[in-house]
Structures are given as C-alpha cells and as structure tokens.
Design a protein around this motif. Structure first.
Motif, PDB file in Angstrom:
ATOM      1  N   ASP A 613      29.312  34.555  49.265  1.00 55.44           N
ATOM      2  CA  ASP A 613      29.481  35.395  48.075  1.00 55.44           C
ATOM      3  C   ASP A 613      30.977  35.454  47.781  1.00 55.44           C
ATOM      4  O   ASP A 613      31.721  36.190  48.431  1.00 55.44           O
ATOM      5  CB  ASP A 613      28.921  36.795  48.339  1.00 55.44           C
ATOM      6  N   ALA A 614      31.437  34.653  46.825  1.00 56.07           N
ATOM      7  CA  ALA A 614      32.853  34.560  46.475  1.00 56.07           C
ATOM      8  C   ALA A 614      33.022  34.970  45.021  1.00 56.07           C
ATOM      9  O   ALA A 614      32.487  34.316  44.116  1.00 56.07           O
ATOM     10  CB  ALA A 614      33.377  33.143  46.695  1.00 56.07           C
ATOM     11  N   HIS A 615      33.761  36.062  44.786  1.00 56.61           N
ATOM     12  CA  HIS A 615      33.894  36.567  43.419  1.00 56.61           C
ATOM     13  C   HIS A 615      35.201  37.325  43.235  1.00 56.61           C
ATOM     14  O   HIS A 615      35.832  37.760  44.209  1.00 56.61           O
ATOM     15  CB  HIS A 615      32.720  37.479  43.076  1.00 56.61           C
ATOM     16  N   LEU A 616      35.606  37.456  41.986  1.00 56.54           N
ATOM     17  CA  LEU A 616      36.793  38.241  41.646  1.00 56.54           C
ATOM     18  C   LEU A 616      36.532  39.721  41.916  1.00 56.54           C
ATOM     19  O   LEU A 616      35.422  40.221  41.712  1.00 56.54           O
ATOM     20  CB  LEU A 616      37.152  38.064  40.173  1.00 56.54           C
ATOM     21  N   THR A 617      37.579  40.410  42.358  1.00 57.23           N
ATOM     22  CA  THR A 617      37.495  41.873  42.504  1.00 57.23           C
ATOM     23  C   THR A 617      38.357  42.580  41.473  1.00 57.23           C
ATOM     24  O   THR A 617      38.285  43.807  41.357  1.00 57.23           O
ATOM     25  CB  THR A 617      37.925  42.295  43.915  1.00 57.23           C
ATOM     26  N   THR A 618      39.187  41.850  40.746  1.00 59.10           N
ATOM     27  CA  THR A 618      39.957  42.398  39.628  1.00 59.10           C
ATOM     28  C   THR A 618      39.844  41.444  38.459  1.00 59.10           C
ATOM     29  O   THR A 618      39.478  40.271  38.616  1.00 59.10           O
ATOM     30  CB  THR A 618      41.440  42.594  39.994  1.00 59.10           C
ATOM     31  N   ASP A 619      40.177  41.903  37.291  1.00 58.65           N
ATOM     32  CA  ASP A 619      40.157  41.039  36.111  1.00 58.65           C
ATOM     33  C   ASP A 619      41.248  39.977  36.199  1.00 58.65           C
ATOM     34  O   ASP A 619      42.313  40.191  36.802  1.00 58.65           O
ATOM     35  CB  ASP A 619      40.364  41.861  34.841  1.00 58.65           C
ATOM     36  N   ALA A 620      40.968  38.817  35.593  1.00 59.63           N
ATOM     37  CA  ALA A 620      41.952  37.731  35.484  1.00 59.63           C
ATOM     38  C   ALA A 620      41.951  37.270  34.028  1.00 59.63           C
ATOM     39  O   ALA A 620      41.366  36.232  33.684  1.00 59.63           O
ATOM     40  CB  ALA A 620      41.601  36.586  36.427  1.00 59.63           C
ATOM     41  N   LEU A 622      43.977  35.843  32.062  1.00 62.68           N
ATOM     42  CA  LEU A 622      44.534  34.547  31.676  1.00 62.68           C
ATOM     43  C   LEU A 622      43.461  33.470  31.599  1.00 62.68           C
ATOM     44  O   LEU A 622      43.561  32.530  30.808  1.00 62.68           O
ATOM     45  CB  LEU A 622      45.618  34.129  32.673  1.00 62.68           C
ATOM     46  N   VAL A 623      42.431  33.602  32.452  1.00 59.63           N
ATOM     47  CA  VAL A 623      41.366  32.604  32.482  1.00 59.63           C
ATOM     48  C   VAL A 623      40.024  33.246  32.135  1.00 59.63           C
ATOM     49  O   VAL A 623      38.969  32.774  32.570  1.00 59.63           O
ATOM     50  CB  VAL A 623      41.305  31.899  33.852  1.00 59.63           C
ATOM     51  N   PHE A 624      40.072  34.347  31.383  1.00 59.82           N
ATOM     52  CA  PHE A 624      38.878  35.023  30.872  1.00 59.82           C
ATOM     53  C   PHE A 624      37.993  35.578  31.993  1.00 59.82           C
ATOM     54  O   PHE A 624      36.790  35.750  31.814  1.00 59.82           O
ATOM     55  CB  PHE A 624      38.045  34.072  29.982  1.00 59.82           C
ATOM     56  N   GLY A 625      38.595  35.834  33.168  1.00 63.44           N
ATOM     57  CA  GLY A 625      37.815  36.313  34.294  1.00 63.44           C
ATOM     58  C   GLY A 625      37.734  37.821  34.352  1.00 63.44           C
ATOM     59  O   GLY A 625      38.663  38.532  33.954  1.00 63.44           O
ATOM     60  N   HIS A 626      36.610  38.318  34.859  1.00 61.08           N
ATOM     61  CA  HIS A 626      36.385  39.745  35.025  1.00 61.08           C
ATOM     62  C   HIS A 626      35.943  40.026  36.459  1.00 61.08           C
ATOM     63  O   HIS A 626      35.377  39.150  37.136  1.00 61.08           O
ATOM     64  CB  HIS A 626      35.325  40.251  34.052  1.00 61.08           C
ATOM     65  N   ALA A 627      36.217  41.216  36.923  1.00 61.98           N
ATOM     66  CA  ALA A 627      35.779  41.609  38.259  1.00 61.98           C
ATOM     67  C   ALA A 627      34.279  41.359  38.396  1.00 61.98           C
ATOM     68  O   ALA A 627      33.492  41.726  37.525  1.00 61.98           O
ATOM     69  CB  ALA A 627      36.105  43.083  38.506  1.00 61.98           C
ATOM     70  N   GLY A 628      33.898  40.710  39.485  1.00 65.70           N
ATOM     71  CA  GLY A 628      32.502  40.368  39.710  1.00 65.70           C
ATOM     72  C   GLY A 628      32.158  38.936  39.374  1.00 65.70           C
ATOM     73  O   GLY A 628      31.110  38.430  39.813  1.00 65.70           O
ATOM     74  N   ASP A 629      33.010  38.233  38.597  1.00 70.39           N
ATOM     75  CA  ASP A 629      32.735  36.836  38.265  1.00 70.39           C
ATOM     76  C   ASP A 629      32.788  35.966  39.519  1.00 70.39           C
ATOM     77  O   ASP A 629      33.705  36.090  40.344  1.00 70.39           O
ATOM     78  CB  ASP A 629      33.756  36.312  37.251  1.00 70.39           C
ATOM     79  N   ARG A 630      31.825  35.057  39.644  1.00 69.74           N
ATOM     80  CA  ARG A 630      31.791  34.140  40.789  1.00 69.74           C
ATOM     81  C   ARG A 630      32.914  33.107  40.675  1.00 69.74           C
ATOM     82  O   ARG A 630      33.275  32.677  39.579  1.00 69.74           O
ATOM     83  CB  ARG A 630      30.446  33.431  40.858  1.00 69.74           C
ATOM     84  N   LEU A 631      33.441  32.682  41.825  1.00 60.54           N
ATOM     85  CA  LEU A 631      34.460  31.640  41.835  1.00 60.54           C
ATOM     86  C   LEU A 631      33.812  30.293  41.536  1.00 60.54           C
ATOM     87  O   LEU A 631      32.661  30.037  41.912  1.00 60.54           O
ATOM     88  CB  LEU A 631      35.176  31.605  43.186  1.00 60.54           C
ATOM     89  N   PRO A 632      34.547  29.396  40.879  1.00 65.23           N
ATOM     90  CA  PRO A 632      33.958  28.127  40.422  1.00 65.23           C
ATOM     91  C   PRO A 632      33.544  27.206  41.566  1.00 65.23           C
ATOM     92  O   PRO A 632      34.192  27.144  42.614  1.00 65.23           O
ATOM     93  CB  PRO A 632      35.082  27.490  39.598  1.00 65.23           C
ATOM     94  N   PHE A 633      32.443  26.471  41.329  1.00 65.94           N
ATOM     95  CA  PHE A 633      31.967  25.378  42.180  1.00 65.94           C
ATOM     96  C   PHE A 633      31.509  25.830  43.568  1.00 65.94           C
ATOM     97  O   PHE A 633      31.414  25.012  44.477  1.00 65.94           O
ATOM     98  CB  PHE A 633      33.032  24.284  42.325  1.00 65.94           C
ATOM     99  N   VAL A 634      31.227  27.103  43.737  1.00 64.01           N
ATOM    100  CA  VAL A 634      30.834  27.620  45.048  1.00 64.01           C
ATOM    101  C   VAL A 634      29.348  27.970  45.022  1.00 64.01           C
ATOM    102  O   VAL A 634      28.945  28.931  44.356  1.00 64.01           O
ATOM    103  CB  VAL A 634      31.651  28.863  45.438  1.00 64.01           C
TER     104      VAL A 634
END
Length: 741
Positions: A613-620, A622-634
């Motif tokens: 389970d690999a995901h953002l814990t804060t918003d990003a 710059l790359v349209f990422g939000h907390a909870g989004d899964r990391l790519p290709f995992v």
C-alpha cells in the motif's frame, strides 16, 4: 510460427545424443560455495549471502532478501529483471518496452515514469553499476538489466541500503553475484534455447563459458559470452513492418583471478552488453476503452522508435587477509550509452510548419568511476564490524533534437529542426561508513550503522530552437551547481532462535541526491520555479522471521514493513519542459512472504507474494496529486505459486515437471486522473509450465510461458493525446539444453 519452434526444438534434442552416465535423483545437486561466497544451499535450506559485504548465513542477516539462481531462471526461460517479478516479493518493473529500459521498483517507492534518478541500485559483486546523478534524464532508465549468463545468483535486498551501499537505494538493491575464476580445475558450460512467440517470430539464446587454470591454484581465466534474439510480436501498421519490437542482445565477460597466496585474492573483470531494439514494444490503445487500436498488438508510428543501449564495466576486486582481518578494495569504471528515436508528431498541431511528422533522436552517455576501500573484522567475535571509505565520480552528456519531415521523408519545408538541446554534468560523492555488530549472546546480535556523505554537482544545459525561444546557432546556455551533506542510519536486532530460524527488527534510512534546477527558457509572466531540489529521504521500519523446520520439509520467510518518504523528487512540466522539485510525502507499507513445502520426496510447492500500500500522505499539486493517491506503477498484490516434481526415469536419468501461476493486481501510470498521462491498467494472471530431463551434467528443458495467451499491460500512458500500453509477452514456447564439464 509455433510449428517452426517445435521443429527447431526437435533438432536441438536430436543433436544431444545419449550420454552414458547421469546423476541419480538422490545425489546432492547443490552448488558449492565459491571463494566469493556464492549461494550454498544445504539440506537445512541455509543460504550464504553477501548482503552485509561479508559472506554469512542468511539467518544472520537482519534484512529482507531474496535469491534467484541461474538454474531456476534457465528452467523457466527467464532472461530479464521483468521475469524476476514472479519469484521476488515486492519487486515491480515499469516497462518501456525494451530490454535495458525499465524502471525498477522495490517496496512501492516510485515517483513516476519521468523520474530522473533511480530508487533501486544495481551492483555487480561489490561494484556499483547504476547512476545516481540526478540530471540528464537517463539514470533511472539506464539501469543495467544484465543477461544471467555466468551469473551465480541474483540477490535482491529490499528496503533502503544506505549505510553500506550509499545513494539511490531507497527501495533496495539488485546485486548480481558472478562466477569467479577457479584456479583448481578446468570447467565450462554451454546453453542453447530456441523459442517462439504467438503472433510473432522465433528467437534464440546461446550462452557459453569456460574457466581455465593458467597456473594451478594461483592464476585462472574465465571467459563467457552470449547472444540473445528476443522475438518481436508487434506490428507497425503505418510503416507496414511486422514484429518491430524484436531485440538483439549480445555481450560477454572476462575475469582474471590472481591468488598469489592463500590470503590474497585479486580479480580483474570486464563486462560488455549491447541491446539493439528495432522499436519500443508499445501498442496503441483506444483512449476510452483501452482496447487495442486499430487492432491487436499494433502500433502506429512514422518511424520505428528504436531504443538501443550499451553497457561496459571494468572492475578490480582486491581482498587481503591480514591476520584475522580482511582489507578489501573495489575499483571500477562503468559506461552506459543510450540511442533512441522517438515520434513527437502527436505532440504538435497537424502539419505544423508544413511538416507531416516530427522525430526526435536522442543520445545519452553516462560514465562512472568508483573506489571503495574497507576493513572487515573477523566473524564470530563479540564485536564484529566493517568500515570503509567510498568515492564516485559520474558524468553525463546528452544531445537531443526534434526534426520535421515531409510525407516523402525529406526535411520540413519551413523549419526543419524546431529544437536542439544538450546537458553536460558532473557529480561527485565522498562517503565514510561503518556497521558494527555486538553479539550480546551467541544467538542475539545488535547492529548499528552510519554513512556520512558529501555530494556536489555542476551542470550546463544548452537549448535552442522554437521551443527554447533562442536561435539554433546561438543557443541559451544555463549553469547550475549544488552541494549537500547527507547522513544515513541503520539499527537492527537479530535473534537466531534456532540453527535455521531467526527473527529480526530493523530501522534504516536512505536518500537520493538533489541537484540544481535551470528554469525553462520561456516562463509565463510572474511564473517562478525553485533554483534547486534537495535530496529526498526515507525511513524504513520492518520486522521479519525466516525458518526451516520438519527436517527441511517446510520453510517460511515473512517480513512486514512501514516506510516514510519525505521531500519526494517529482518531475513536472513547465511549458513543455521537464523540471524537478520536492513535493509531497508518502508512505509505503505492506507484507512480503515466501513459503516452501516438500510434502514428499521429489515434490515441492512454493508460494510467494507481497501486498504493498503505497500512497501520498500530503498533496502534491505540482503533479496534480492529492493525499491518498496511489504511487505510480505499484501493484497492491503480487502473488505466485509454483509446483515442481522430479523423479528418476531410469538409473541414469531424472525427469522434471513444474507449473507456475502468477497474479499481479492493477497499476496506474500517474498519481491522479487529473494528470494527462494517467491510465489505470487492470490486473492480470498468467500460467506457465515446464518439463525437463537431467542426464548427469546435461539438461534439456522445455517451457511454455503465458500459456493462455493473456493480454495485459505493464507500462504505458497518455502522451500527446494518444494512449499506449506495453503488453506482456504473448504465449511463448521454448526448448533448450545446457551442459557442463
């Protein structure tokens, strides 16, 4: 096509003849340990590894490790790191559709396809063979995917390896352990495999190695070589060419071993590998349905997107035992080159400046010199330690253009070349490291480690043409510089509660170097970007247990982990130019396991897998990422089951049969659907089978991979408004033989 493969297979078998002697089923088939500490599998299931830069039982190593030997790879028809995802828990590969052009992911640490430096390191023995330099765009691509010829085994070390192995090992390390020159006896091997791919062509793999003692017990030479033709199975409907993703790989290795005394060893080696890929193995997909478009296994490019790589490595290994202590030195020079041709037509308006299509040739050259010296204390004492100094110097030189062409292939009428750019950079790192183990009792060991590193980087970027807003003959030149100090740490406790049982807990950190940021030539009014990005760091916390019981009939290896990833280096686009910046935090947590069962003589079952389970814990943002989004290709799940049986057929022949089922859950190509490159690919499962016969030191192996010809994708994304996917290899049938003397 499959008929041709089977006819060729019969020819291979017919040439083998009928040997007079064979190994009996009850004989020990384990490989004795080499002077360098090769894998030694005894009846207890014990394995000797070099993860801590000393040869020791895997039960004394407080870390999650997988080992794969070349015999296993040969029986299954495995040639690349992508193939290892079946047998190595926690390993994922983002494929760009070409050998030597993959992004290696361990424990879910991935920031996307455009990342510039790797999160997983690659070593050959004690030699670093991956690049940490964070500019140029190729160090995450040019990670060596070496042919397994003349490899004793591959060790996969999961989790950050920062104290002993340094930068860019956030997720772990791939370590190729090679066969060393043996000065005691003449030996050699030969292998040939013929295979065919459904919907594609026929391929072949040939390997040979010979070991020659030049001076008995003192000097030996070992030479190996290989040639591999990977069949193509994708057609380019625009050019009318079939099987365009065919790849030819060839190379070899030579090692000279000098053993002037029983306490002194010097091994000098050279390695070369070339991958010639006619075109990347990507297919066009319908952007709405993600179904093949216009038909199955087809791409539509104005020119084949060639992706050719070349690797060279020269290294010298020195080991001198002084009393109970060992002085070791590793000196190496590495070189990696990439030549690619990409189709940029879809990124530009139709008939832009009068040109029908646009192609972008790219050339990258990376070089690396490294030197490590270390001192290792004797094993078995209350206090054990290894300490050393490390230096590396890396350079990169890149050149890229974007050129327009008329429909007849002549240069564009108005502006034949719209972009020309290049990067020249130097990276240096100095480090001191030490790991100390205190054996509290004969079965309980406490280890602490630290690495102190200083790095500096300088670069020069030139850009000209319409994209840069500067003339081609008078390009914009920008300079950047950065230096940083970084420390990495390790603490672990290992309890060997039985001869073949251990439990451990571990905390370790790791990092990737930062670097300068040169702003794109054209910025919007008021737009600013950072002048540099700093190192991103991880802290990994894990616990694991491995054991072997019921007289070796059951063995297990389980680890759980939790990783915090801070200041993630995220690539994003500024007016079409890739820029790196720090942004966001993430966690990766999960479990990895391997279980082997031997319920009856000759019969074995194994189950391995991972949940991540690999995901953002804060918003990003710059790359349209939000907390909870899964990391790519995992993938969340990666599961494999193997069943193998071997039995005597006669007094001089052993028969083998086996099957594999593999499941990988879905992946996504970007953090968020708001990213224009985002695609969510579904999970898939495959089934493989194998059949073999062993006659003394000769083996015949037949295999079928992806037996039900499943179509699934392990790479791809949206680019220029077009959707693409990198498919797994269709049904593949092969047969081969190997012989040793």
């Amino acid at each position: 096509m499959l008929k041709r493969t089977m006819m060729a297979s019969v020819g291979v078998v017919a040439l083998l003849g009928s040997p007079a002697q064979a190994r009996s089923a009850s004989e020990d088939a384990s490989v004795p340990a080499s002077p360098a500490g090769a894998a030694d599998r005894g009846e207890s299931g014990d394995i000797v590894v070099t993860a801590n830069k000393r040869s020791q039982s895997i039960y004394n190593v407080a870390s999650s490790i997988s080992t794969v030997d070349t015999e296993t790879m040969t029986a299954k028809g495995m040639n690349t790191l992508r193939d290892l995802t079946q047998d190595v828990p926690g390993l994922a590969i983002f494929s760009r559709g070409s050998d030597g052009a993959n992004l290696i992911i361990l424990r879910g640490l991935s920031s996307g396809s455009q990342t510039t430096s790797p999160t997983v390191g690659v070593y050959v023995n004690d030699t670093p063979f991956s690049f940490s330099i964070p500019v140029g765009g190729g160090s995450s691509v040019l990670q060596p995917d070496l042919d397994p010829s003349d490899i004793e085994r591959i060790e996969v070390l999961r989790g950050p390896q920062g104290t002993l192995y340094g930068a860019s090992t956030l997720g772990g390390l791939i370590k190729y352990v090679t066969r060393k020159p043996d000065a005691t006896q003449l030996s050699g091997s030969i292998q040939d495999t013929v295979l065919g791919v459904e919907h594609g062509d026929v391929g072949n793999t040939a390997r040979a190695a010979v070991n020659v003692p030049l001076i008995q017990d003192r000097v030996a030479l070992r030479v190996s070589g290989f040639y591999r033709l990977e069949p193509g199975f994708i057609d380019n409907s625009r050019t009318g060419q079939d099987n365009v993703n065919q790849t030819r790989s060839y190379g070899g290795r030579a090692s000279l071993g000098l053993y002037p005394t029983d306490n002194l060893s010097i091994v000098i080696s050279g390695l070369y590998q070339k991958n010639d890929n006619r075109s990347l193995g990507a297919v066009n997909l319908n952007p709405l349905t993600l179904q093949p478009s216009p038909r199955d296994l087809t791409q539509q490019f104005y020119a084949n997107s060639a992706f050719n790589s070349e690797y060279r490595l020269v290294d010298g290994q020195f080991s001198w035992k002084v009393g109970d202590y060992t002085v070791s030195s590793s000196t190496s020079s590495a070189r990696a080159e990439l030549s690619a041709l990409l189709d940029f037509t879809s990124f530009l308006p139709t008939n832009f400046l009068g040109a029908r299509y646009y192609l972008g040739p790219q050339d990258l050259l990376y070089t690396k010199f490294s030197q490590e010296v270390r001192l290792t204390s004797p094993a078995g004492k209350p206090l054990e330690w290894v300490a050393g100094l490390f230096y590396t110097s890396e350079t990169v030189a890149t050149h890229a253009t974007v050129d327009g062409f008329r429909a007849n292939g002549t240069p564009g009428p108005l502006v034949p070349r719209i972009s020309q750019s290049g990067t020249d950079a130097d990276f240096h790192e100095y480090a001191a490291f030490a790991n100390v183990t205190y054996n509290i009792t004969p079965t309980l060991a406490l280890t602490g480690g630290v690495r102190v590193a200083h790095s500096k980087i300088t670069d020069q970027i030139t850009s000209g043409g319409l994209v840069a807003g500067a003339p081609l003959n008078n390009p914009l030149i920008q300079h950047g510089r950065q230096s940083a100090d970084v420390q990495t740490w390790l603490a672990s406790l290992n309890w060997r509660y039985a001869h073949d049982g251990s439990f451990y807990i571990k905390a370790a950190s790791g990092y990737r170097p930062g670097g300068p940021v040169e702003p794109p030539p054209v910025l919007q009014p008021g737009q600013t970007i950072p002048s540099q990005f700093k190192a991103d760091t991880v802290w990994n916390f894990e616990a694991g247990n491995r054991n072997n019981f019921l007289d070796g009939r059951v063995s297990t290896d389980v680890s759980v982990f939790y990783i915090r990833w801070n200041d993630i280096q995220l690539p994003y686009l500024v007016n079409g130019i890739r820029v790196l910046a720090n942004g966001g935090k993430a966690i990766s947590q999960g479990v990895e396991f391997l279980t082997r069962l031997r319920p009856a003589k000759g019969f074995s079952l194994s189950f391995n897998g991972s949940y991540t389970d690999a995901h953002l814990t804060t918003d990003a943002p710059l790359v349209f990422g939000h907390a909870g989004d899964r990391l790519p290709f995992v993938p969340r799940w990666n599961l494999t089951a193997n069943a193998d049986y071997e039995t005597p057929i006669s007094s001089d022949m052993i028969g083998k049969i086996g099957a594999t089922y593999h499941y990988q859950s879905g992946i996504q190509t970007a953090l968020s659907p708001a990213d224009t490159s985002f695609i969510a690919f579904k999970g898939f499962s495959t089934a493989d089978a194998r059949l073999g016969v062993a006659v003394h030191d000769l083996e015949i192996n037949a295999f079928i991979r992806n037996a039900f010809d499943k179509r699934a994708y392990v790479g791809g994304g949206f680019a220029g408004g077009l959707a693409s996917g990198v498919p797994i290899q269709p049904r593949t049938i092969g047969v081969g033989f190997s012989a040793k003397f």
